[in-house]
Design a protein around this motif. Sequence first.
Motif, short mmCIF file in Angstrom:
data_model
loop_
_atom_site.label_atom_id
_atom_site.label_comp_id
_atom_site.label_asym_id
_atom_site.label_seq_id
_atom_site.Cartn_x
_atom_site.Cartn_y
_atom_site.Cartn_z
N GLY A 91 30.47 43.73 41.46
CA GLY A 91 31.61 44.45 42.00
C GLY A 91 32.83 43.55 42.04
N SER A 92 33.93 44.03 41.50
CA SER A 92 35.17 43.23 41.50
C SER A 92 36.33 44.12 41.90
N HIS A 112 39.03 35.99 38.38
CA HIS A 112 39.95 36.99 38.91
C HIS A 112 40.29 36.66 40.35
N THR A 113 41.45 37.17 40.79
CA THR A 113 41.90 37.02 42.17
C THR A 113 41.43 38.22 42.96
N GLY A 114 40.68 37.99 44.03
CA GLY A 114 40.16 39.09 44.83
C GLY A 114 41.22 39.72 45.70
N ILE A 119 39.63 33.34 45.01
CA ILE A 119 39.55 33.22 43.55
C ILE A 119 38.06 33.22 43.18
N PHE A 120 37.68 34.11 42.25
CA PHE A 120 36.28 34.30 41.90
C PHE A 120 36.06 34.00 40.42
N TYR A 121 34.83 33.58 40.09
CA TYR A 121 34.49 33.28 38.70
C TYR A 121 33.07 33.73 38.40
N THR A 122 32.81 33.93 37.11
CA THR A 122 31.49 34.23 36.61
C THR A 122 31.39 33.73 35.18
N VAL A 123 30.19 33.78 34.60
CA VAL A 123 29.97 33.27 33.25
C VAL A 123 29.31 34.34 32.39
#
Length: 332
Positions: A91-92, A112-114, A119-123
């Motif tokens: 969920g973003s 992305h900026t929540g 500040i969030f990250y994924t791979v």
Amino acid sequence: MKTYRCLNMKFLVVAFLTALVAVAPATQAFAQLPGSIPQHGEAENANGAVYLQDTYSEARNGGHLLGVWRGSTNNTVWMSRDNGTPFQIGGSITYVSPTVVPWGPTAFMVFHTGDGGGIFYTVVNQDGSNWGNWYAIPGNYTNLPVSAAQMGTNSYQVYLVYHGLGNDTRVFGTWFSGQNGNWANGATINGGLTNSGPGVSWNHVTNQLVVTAQGLDNQLWITHQTLGASSWPGWTATGASTVDTPHSVACSNGNLIVSILFSNGNPAYAIFDGWANQQSGWSTDTSIGPVPSAVQLSANGNTVNSLYSVNLHVAGQAPLYQAGWKQIYSCP
């Protein structure tokens, strides 16, 4: 040819940084960007047209392409691998554009900026698998788009820059220390102040990080740092005005292409050398504008492409923005 592009799909429509001591140089006479900018761009393709809000971002790694954007009718992060069907991870919620960079020799790191300023990250891996969720970067906050750069070919280290949260106009930087590492505490970049999210890129020839910012005077300011250096040098004023984030990308010969956005919505581009000295005048692209937000830049071999969105101007409907790209420069 731009890898993983549907080239036959024509577009539907044609402050001074007050904490710094650098002084803007006198205006210089430069030749414009060599060659002519093509009149028309191409539509981004993700198993169909890409409709979005704000700016489109992409990265290449391990023979694959990953594009990311904010949905046109929802505030979520969408992605497409090799121009395939769009997908989401977990969920973003975001009110600004996401961004993506290469990670390691084959993967991608997406940011992305929540909605709360985190500040969030994924791979996303080479085979399309992913981490399945988003993870917060502790202690780093903004409400504007972030920018990131891989710190070396095939590196698991990533440098991230961002505007302070809310009325905090300072330029911050943080970095991810490696494949199994952690995020560093955010630190200001030599007193820089900005009206928008700053941009960052890595120059593989000079082995430097390059940070670009829209100063409080709406002027393009630049600083750069060799990897491993203990501090950032002073910022340099260019004399060029921009109303949104300036971006940069390195050519195969180490020169930089930098983008700005004029107040009339037209993007413009200029060449800088590997040490951020301007080498050309600004070439304005009037064929795609006005665009609503900053133009991203992407290098593909010896070519540099601009990534943008345009309003389709559908009569009687709310603005509908479509993502596009065009080649703007061939590196010598």
